[in-house]
Design a protein around this motif. Structure first.
Motif, PDB file in Angstrom:
ATOM      1  N   LYS A 172     -19.987  15.019   6.118  1.00  0.00           N
ATOM      2  CA  LYS A 172     -19.279  13.963   5.402  1.00  0.00           C
ATOM      3  C   LYS A 172     -18.966  14.335   3.957  1.00  0.00           C
ATOM      4  N   SER A 173     -19.774  15.174   3.343  1.00  0.00           N
ATOM      5  CA  SER A 173     -19.576  15.507   1.935  1.00  0.00           C
ATOM      6  C   SER A 173     -18.981  16.901   1.803  1.00  0.00           C
ATOM      7  N   ALA A 174     -17.901  17.035   1.031  1.00  0.00           N
ATOM      8  CA  ALA A 174     -17.291  18.345   0.815  1.00  0.00           C
ATOM      9  C   ALA A 174     -18.248  19.280   0.069  1.00  0.00           C
ATOM     10  N   GLU A 175     -19.187  18.685  -0.658  1.00  0.00           N
ATOM     11  CA  GLU A 175     -20.113  19.497  -1.449  1.00  0.00           C
ATOM     12  C   GLU A 175     -21.166  20.171  -0.575  1.00  0.00           C
ATOM     13  N   THR A 176     -21.497  19.514   0.529  1.00  0.00           N
ATOM     14  CA  THR A 176     -22.591  20.029   1.356  1.00  0.00           C
ATOM     15  C   THR A 176     -22.148  20.393   2.772  1.00  0.00           C
TER      16      THR A 176
END
Ligand SMILES: NC(=O)c1ccc[n+]([C@@H]2O[C@H](COP(=O)([O-])OP(=O)(O)OC[C@H]3O[C@@H](n4cnc5c(N)ncnc54)[C@H](OP(=O)(O)O)[C@@H]3O)[C@@H](O)[C@H]2O)c1
Length: 226
Positions: A92-96
């Protein structure tokens, strides 16, 4: 002669519902997905004279080419195709996000859809045919970090460009943009969502328009009933 519709992602959800709705409206259908068993069951339900199962993974251009060739060989023509196969992701998170998840998502939702379009377009030109794509409401709202939503932005942009390419020779392109639909796309039931049949009805509505009418986009949202 009955018209012929190819559907990708036909083994469940929106694709299977569209196969049933289109068949009831008089279309013969070519059913593509990876799950051979589910496709065979659907063919048995719709009738072997009206449906053919062509199992293929949409990420393989060769497999799609062979599958679509079988549909055209069996029914002699292709009047419409529904590039509907698609998947979500748990990242869900582009960072992770997991990079392999992203790669798989792009392979199915973008590459697979592009391959379908590239293979069917020469056949659709012969019949002044119709290409439908499954986009999403997710392409119309901000979804924090969502690459899934971004793949659907691609689908909507490509659909508009395809309509511009197809209209001069009498072809049409429609993108369907449903909100939440209660299908196996989710791990848990979505009782307040649209039913796959609702999207199937919209697909058949677009397909059944007279030749001078192109429905560019259909947006569908569930309405709470409780
Ligand atoms: N459900 C929603 O809320 C919703 C909302 C908007 C848009 N959509 C879009 O609607 C489309 C259909 O999804 P659905 O909701 O009907 O979910 P679904 O029931 O999970 O259907 C997905 C279909 O895609 C096929 N598929 C997945 N990966 C494939 C691959 N690599 N090669 C060939 N076929 C593949 C699946 O078949 P196999 O597993 O047998 O290959 C299945 O038939 C998707 O594009 C999805 O993004 C869904």
């Amino acid at each position: 002669m009955d018209k012929v519709l190819l559907i990708t992602g036909a083994s469940s959800g929106i694709g299977a519902a569209t196969a049933r709705a289109a068949s009831a409206a008089g279309w013969r259908v070519g059913l593509m997905a990876r799950s051979q068993g589910k496709l065979d069951e659907l063919v048995a339900e719709l009738g072997q004279d009206r449906a053919i199962a062509v199992a293929a993974d949409v990420t393989s251009a060769e497999a799609q080419h062979d599958a679509i060739a079988k549909v055209v060989e069996r029914f002699g023509r292709l009047d419409a195709a529904f590039a509907n196969a698609g998947m979500g992701t748990s990242s869900k998170s582009a960072e992770t996000a997991d990079l392999d998840d992203w790669r798989e998502l792009l392979d199915v939702n973008i590459w697979g859809l592009l391959v379908t379009a590239r293979i069917v377009l020469p056949e659709l030109r012969k019949t002044k045919g119709h290409l439908l794509l499954t986009g999403s409401r997710a392409a119309k709202i901000e979804l924090s970090g969502s690459v899934y939503g971004a793949t659907k932005h691609f689908v909507h942009g490509f659909a508009a460009n395809l309509l511009a390419e197809m209209r001069p020779w009498g072809g049409r392109c429609t993108v369907l943009a449903p909100g939440i639909v209660d299908t196996a796309f989710f791990d848990s039931p979505k009782p307040d969502g649209l039913k796959p049949e609702d999207v199937a009805n919209a697909a058949v509505y677009a397909l059944e328009q007279p030749p001078h009418v192109a429905i560019g986009e259909v947006t569908l949202m569930p309405v709470p009933q409780s």
